[in-house]
Enzyme design. Sequence first.
Site, short mmCIF file in Angstrom:
data_model
loop_
_atom_site.label_atom_id
_atom_site.label_comp_id
_atom_site.label_asym_id
_atom_site.label_seq_id
_atom_site.Cartn_x
_atom_site.Cartn_y
_atom_site.Cartn_z
CG ASP A 129 -2.03 -0.94 1.20
OD1 ASP A 129 -2.01 -1.82 0.32
OD2 ASP A 129 -2.94 -0.83 2.03
CG ASP A 130 0.13 3.93 2.21
OD1 ASP A 130 -1.02 3.57 1.86
OD2 ASP A 130 0.41 4.24 3.38
CG HIS A 159 -4.35 2.83 -0.73
ND1 HIS A 159 -5.23 2.09 0.02
CD2 HIS A 159 -3.41 3.28 0.15
CE1 HIS A 159 -4.85 2.10 1.28
NE2 HIS A 159 -3.75 2.83 1.40
CG HIS A 214 -3.93 7.19 2.77
ND1 HIS A 214 -3.93 7.05 4.14
CD2 HIS A 214 -3.58 5.98 2.29
CE1 HIS A 214 -3.57 5.82 4.47
NE2 HIS A 214 -3.36 5.14 3.36
CE1 TYR A 263 -4.72 6.18 8.30
CE2 TYR A 263 -6.48 6.97 6.87
CZ TYR A 263 -5.25 7.17 7.46
OH TYR A 263 -4.56 8.33 7.24
CG HIS A 265 2.08 0.32 4.57
ND1 HIS A 265 1.74 -0.50 5.62
CD2 HIS A 265 0.99 1.07 4.29
CE1 HIS A 265 0.48 -0.24 5.98
NE2 HIS A 265 0.00 0.70 5.19
#
Length: 385
Positions: A155-156, A205, A209, A247, A309
């Site tokens: 992720d991210d 994603h 965020h 989250y 991540h």
Amino acid sequence: MLLSALLLVLSPVLSAYAAPAAAHDSHDHEHTTAQRLPAAWYQPRGHPVHQLFSRATTDGVSYPAVGTPEWSQGWPQGVPDNTKLPSAWVNALNAAVAAGKIPNIPQSSNQPNQNPVYPQGLNPNSPEICSATYKCRNPEDIWDAPNGTYATSFDDGPQPASATLLDFMSANNVTGTHFMIGTNILNNPDTFAKAFNLNHDIAVHTWTHPYMTTLSNLDVLGQLGYTMQLIHNSTGGRVPRFWRPPYGDSDNRVRAIAAEVFGLQTVVWNQDTNDWAISTNGNTVDKVVSTLTGYLTGPKTPGLIILEHEIVDGTVQAWINAFPMIKANGWNMISLAKIVDGRSYQNAAGSSSDDVEPGDILVGDENNSTDTSDDGDDSSSNATS
Ligand SMILES: [Zn+2]
């Protein structure tokens, strides 16, 4: 005839991003093959996502090359302004609401970095709300991998640290699914292109965020829509199939907007190493490796979807350190976006080896399906919504 109708449908969405042909530059040679769209749509023909991100003769040839000034122009610089969303998206949302497909659940609210809460009296674990933050599992969402499978995802990204991860994975002949943040794509175009060109899977994603259940329907629309659009425009027209809520914060309202307007399936996770906290010195590489060791040497039922991540060197290094244990413990390692049926995108089956010529496949509306080259018709669809 069909083409002109198609372009009329496309124009509201694409006008802001229309690319001059001159946008193609010397970078193109390395994208030529990958930009071609393989195969076809796998959604019912009537799904709004067909109209919002239609495949056209221009797909794969008219979008600016990733990283060029033309490519980075015109996108929201931060949280999308919900009064400036493309009308086609808003119309699709309104139609879904009118059809009763979007549950009328109140927005949650939260303090910074706290779990969102709903207005008093509402149970986040009730069947009506089913908040993933509270570990309510809507059966339409993905939480587990098949038994014995390690489903790879990060992720991210894309971030500067992603390059190290991609090089390592390439050297080990593995790929993964990258749940990317829209603004990070704009800021790290080379790393984005590297991931895509190495045949990693790109998923959504959100744009900036946020905790999605705290947002209005229109704000949810903008967070998903712009990220979809940027990935679409940057991958030769591929439409992402999966999204992961930041989250893990989703509920029946948010997941319905994702599914009904954009055809996205929600993906959560079943294990979490808290690796993100390496970036704030709240965790260490060694502790994360230790946690990963526990998962990788543990039971294989269900299979693993671990929240990991690519935000800083430490989170990438922890995964690299744990990587040998995946094979050593007999896991079937696969990119997460391929665990359902191998399809990573809504409008593309298989890999770039299945390329067709741009324009071979046209998707019109339900009343305009005269194109003979469309092999993604309803009879062969495997709809996820
Ligand atoms: Zn995230």
